[in-house]
Motif scaffolding. Structure first.
Motif, short mmCIF file in Angstrom:
data_model
loop_
_atom_site.label_atom_id
_atom_site.label_comp_id
_atom_site.label_asym_id
_atom_site.label_seq_id
_atom_site.Cartn_x
_atom_site.Cartn_y
_atom_site.Cartn_z
N ARG A 68 -2.01 13.54 10.99
CA ARG A 68 -0.60 13.97 10.84
C ARG A 68 0.02 13.33 9.59
NH1 ARG A 68 -0.46 12.73 16.33
NH2 ARG A 68 0.81 10.88 15.99
N TRP A 69 -0.26 12.04 9.40
CA TRP A 69 0.31 11.34 8.25
C TRP A 69 -0.22 11.93 6.93
CZ3 TRP A 69 -1.05 8.61 3.93
CH2 TRP A 69 -0.01 7.90 3.30
N LEU A 70 -1.51 12.22 6.90
CA LEU A 70 -2.11 12.75 5.66
C LEU A 70 -1.48 14.09 5.28
CD1 LEU A 70 -5.87 11.83 6.23
CD2 LEU A 70 -4.36 10.86 4.50
N ASN A 88 -4.09 5.20 -2.07
CA ASN A 88 -3.92 4.85 -0.65
C ASN A 88 -4.16 6.07 0.24
OD1 ASN A 88 -3.30 2.23 -1.10
ND2 ASN A 88 -1.08 2.54 -1.07
N TRP A 89 -3.65 7.22 -0.21
CA TRP A 89 -3.85 8.45 0.56
C TRP A 89 -5.34 8.74 0.69
CZ3 TRP A 89 -6.22 13.13 0.57
CH2 TRP A 89 -5.75 14.08 1.48
N TRP A 90 -6.04 8.66 -0.46
CA TRP A 90 -7.48 8.98 -0.45
C TRP A 90 -8.26 7.94 0.37
CZ3 TRP A 90 -9.42 13.54 -1.31
CH2 TRP A 90 -8.76 14.44 -2.15
N GLU A 91 -7.76 6.72 0.43
CA GLU A 91 -8.47 5.71 1.23
C GLU A 91 -8.33 6.00 2.72
OE1 GLU A 91 -7.20 2.13 -1.52
OE2 GLU A 91 -8.90 1.54 -0.28
N ILE A 117 -15.99 1.37 13.37
CA ILE A 117 -15.42 0.66 12.21
C ILE A 117 -14.32 1.51 11.56
CG2 ILE A 117 -15.89 -0.18 9.87
CD1 ILE A 117 -18.69 -1.00 10.82
N HIS A 118 -14.61 2.78 11.33
CA HIS A 118 -13.60 3.62 10.67
C HIS A 118 -12.35 3.75 11.53
CE1 HIS A 118 -15.86 5.59 7.14
NE2 HIS A 118 -14.89 4.82 6.71
N LYS A 119 -12.54 3.76 12.85
CA LYS A 119 -11.37 3.83 13.74
C LYS A 119 -10.51 2.58 13.56
CE LYS A 119 -11.70 4.02 18.29
NZ LYS A 119 -12.18 4.44 19.60
N GLU A 120 -11.19 1.45 13.45
CA GLU A 120 -10.44 0.19 13.29
C GLU A 120 -9.73 0.14 11.93
OE1 GLU A 120 -12.20 -3.24 14.98
OE2 GLU A 120 -11.40 -4.58 13.46
N VAL A 121 -10.38 0.66 10.90
CA VAL A 121 -9.73 0.67 9.58
C VAL A 121 -8.48 1.57 9.62
CG1 VAL A 121 -10.02 1.14 7.12
CG2 VAL A 121 -11.95 0.26 8.42
N ILE A 122 -8.61 2.71 10.28
CA ILE A 122 -7.44 3.60 10.40
C ILE A 122 -6.32 2.89 11.16
CG2 ILE A 122 -6.55 5.77 11.36
CD1 ILE A 122 -9.24 7.04 10.94
N LEU A 123 -6.71 2.22 12.23
CA LEU A 123 -5.73 1.49 13.05
C LEU A 123 -4.98 0.48 12.18
CD1 LEU A 123 -4.65 0.97 15.91
CD2 LEU A 123 -6.65 -0.43 16.36
N PRO A 148 -11.00 12.86 -8.76
CA PRO A 148 -11.86 11.68 -8.96
C PRO A 148 -11.51 10.52 -8.03
CG PRO A 148 -10.75 12.32 -11.02
CD PRO A 148 -10.30 13.28 -9.97
N LEU A 149 -10.26 10.45 -7.57
CA LEU A 149 -9.87 9.35 -6.68
C LEU A 149 -10.58 9.43 -5.33
CD1 LEU A 149 -6.00 8.99 -7.23
CD2 LEU A 149 -7.86 7.76 -8.36
N GLU A 150 -11.09 10.61 -5.00
CA GLU A 150 -11.78 10.76 -3.72
C GLU A 150 -13.03 9.87 -3.66
OE1 GLU A 150 -12.88 14.79 -2.58
OE2 GLU A 150 -14.09 13.99 -0.94
N ASP A 151 -13.85 9.93 -4.73
CA ASP A 151 -15.05 9.08 -4.77
C ASP A 151 -14.68 7.61 -4.82
OD1 ASP A 151 -17.34 10.60 -4.57
OD2 ASP A 151 -17.54 10.94 -6.73
N LEU A 152 -13.62 7.32 -5.59
CA LEU A 152 -13.20 5.93 -5.74
C LEU A 152 -12.83 5.35 -4.37
CD1 LEU A 152 -12.75 4.00 -8.12
CD2 LEU A 152 -10.40 4.77 -8.25
N ALA A 153 -12.04 6.10 -3.62
CA ALA A 153 -11.57 5.64 -2.31
C ALA A 153 -12.74 5.50 -1.33
CB ALA A 153 -10.54 6.62 -1.76
N TRP A 154 -13.67 6.42 -1.39
CA TRP A 154 -14.84 6.35 -0.49
C TRP A 154 -15.66 5.10 -0.77
CZ3 TRP A 154 -16.23 8.62 3.91
CH2 TRP A 154 -17.56 8.62 4.31
N ALA A 155 -15.87 4.84 -2.08
CA ALA A 155 -16.67 3.67 -2.46
C ALA A 155 -15.96 2.36 -2.07
CB ALA A 155 -16.93 3.69 -3.97
#
Lengths: 149, 345
Positions: free
Chosen positions: B196-198, B289-292, B330-336, B242-249
């Motif tokens: 929703r936030w995204l 931040n959005w892409w992260e 892990i990803h759930k915790e990062v989102i949290l 390009p920020l998409e790859d940056l955020a993923w990395a």
């Protein structure tokens, strides 16, 4: 008394790693069997507390949803919530608790979205405290180092 | 059993050698074929071949599509991405052959030369020691080079969707939310709040549209001592921001035991400075931040999909269950963490 399921699964997994894995000649199959055994260990660790967690979490969400009713001015949403809250489940089997958990989470999502729209920050903060507790109770990522061994 | 599996030749090594002999007009024999563990989107084999009347053997990598893969992608995508970077400053294996149909050997595949070096686990915090600084500089420099490359549109737009600078975020988000809606086994409030936030707070429009690797991280490159010898696993490549790859990395999942060093290499600040210099692009912090956060949602989509494959018995590779359990957690915790930071602002 029968051997405990969790402990038995752990021993079986160790058996797979120590006894059967070395018999495989293909490196790929060996890695696959070791991963499988590690996952059985991981699953057995969580099995024990799963039912108690689900029961606690359901109570927490129910309490928050009940408290939220006062802040909800959308009559349709309110009506549906009342219905969900009054349809409690007596069974304490895993399946019943899990099904109730899904229903409650679905409604938590609806109410959170509603509070975001009306900017009801205090209730939102409370909901995030619940989600943090639920996550902390069920998390398994701290077991990552164990899986690497 | 799926179509591709049914079509697997009985003696894959022999048939592969026959195929390559025909293709390259040489006479090869297969000395050994071994499947490489890890990665769930392709079956990857190391094949040792020997040419008739020659003494030295040659190793090639054979990447074969599997129908029920962790990430459903076209083999052609990977081929086009590898093609684009042949002979550039971005190290990739030399392509030997590509078959987009299942006629030869029962499934689409790529054949590439084997590069020197090893691919490490993304969950091993010590794996690049003592060369984290040198490898880190290369890691972010190469990503900068990927972002700076001008994509020859005539060649790639046939296969890749060509997004506009202001819609690329939405295309990607719609796609991964679609995966979640299809494959989710239950509702996850933490993930739903992030989605929703995204949608509510989109990033600024992309500074340029570039080829996005789609899975640029530790574990997806080969390293020999202090040198990155090849960037692999381009199956999620697409045109985008390009920020998409940056955020993923940068995602904390790839440095879970040492968050101050993304990809278990150098600090975030150093990495971003190198990337900016190499790519010639700016970094808008709000957009990054959005892409992260998007990276976490995309990650969870992938792990959810993996769990679905496993529990439905379509693909019982343990990597699918592992992905659904640990990286998903892990990803759930990062989102949290990220959502709490937003709500307490």
């Amino acid at each position: 008394m029968k051997p405990d399921i969790n402990q038995s699964l752990m021993i079986l997994a160790q058996e797979l790693i120590q006894r059967f894995s070395p018999l495989l000649h293909e490196e790929y199959e060996q890695s696959r069997l070791n991963s499988l055994a590690a996952l059985i260990i991981l699953g057995s660790i969580n099995l024990d507390k799963e039912i108690a967690n689900l029961s606690d979490h359901n109570k927490l969400i129910e309490k928050w949803l009940s408290k939220s009713l006062v802040q909800i001015h959308d009559s349709e949403l309110k009506e549906e919530l009342v219905k969900v809250l009054s349809s409690g489940e007596d069974s304490i089997t895993h399946a019943a608790l899990d099904s109730r958990n899904q229903l409650l989470k679905k409604n938590l999502v609806r109410v959170q979205a509603y509070f975001e729209d009306i900017k009801e920050k205090d209730s939102l903060i409370e909901s995030w405290e619940i989600l943090r507790k639920i996550h902390n109770d069920s998390k398994i990522n701290h077991l990552l180092p164990m899986l690497k061994e | 059993m799926n179509q591709i599996k049914e079509n697997m030749p009985q003696n894959l090594g022999v048939e592969f050698a026959e195929y390559l002999s025909r293709k390259l007009n040489k006479k090869f024999e297969c000395q050994e074929i071994r499947r490489i563990f890890g990665g769930a989107s392709r079956e990857t084999y190391r094949v040792r071949l020997i040419e008739k009347n020659k003494r030295d053997s040659v190793n090639v990598i054979y990447r074969r599509s599997q129908k029920n893969s962790l990430i459903e992608t076209k083999q052609e995508t990977e081929y086009l991405a590898y093609s684009l970077f042949q002979g550039t400053g971005v190290p990739v294996p030399k392509l030997i052959s590509f078959e987009g149909s299942s006629q030869s050997l029962g499934a689409p595949f790529l054949v590439m030369e084997e590069l020197e070096g090893e691919a490490a686990s993304p969950f091993d915090s010590d794996v690049y020691k003592p060369f984290e600084e040198e490898i880190g500089k290369q890691f972010w420099t190469i990503l900068g080079k990927i972002a700076s490359l001008e994509v020859p549109k005539n060649r790639l737009t046939k296969s890749f969707k060509n997004p506009s600078n202001d819609t690329t975020w939405k295309n990607e988000l719609d796609y991964w939310v679609g995966v979640i809606r299809n494959d989710s086994l239950g509702i996850e409030p933490i993930l739903e709040a992030a989605i929703r936030w995204l949608y509510r707070c989109p990033p600024k429009q992309a500074e340029k549209i570039c080829l996005v690797h789609g899975d640029y991280r530790n574990g997806n490159f080969l390293v020999k001592k202090n040198k990155i010898t090849g960037i692999l696993d381009w199956e999620m490549a697409h045109l985008g921001d390009p920020l998409e790859d940056l955020a993923w990395a940068l995602s904390p999942i790839w440095c879970w035991e040492l968050l101050s060093r993304p990809a278990y290499l150098i600090s975030r600040e150093k990495g971003l400075a190198i990337w900016k210099k190499e790519s010639g692009l700016r970094i808008d912090e709000t957009s990054l931040n959005w892409w992260e956060l998007f990276a976490c949602v995309k990650g969870l989509a992938i792990w959810i999909s993996a769990g679905n494959e496993f529990i439905s018995s379509r693909n019982t590779d343990p990597v699918n269950l592992f992905s659904a359990w640990i990286p998903g957690d892990i990803h759930k915790e990062v989102i949290l963490d990220k959502m709490e930071a937003l709500i307490y602002l």
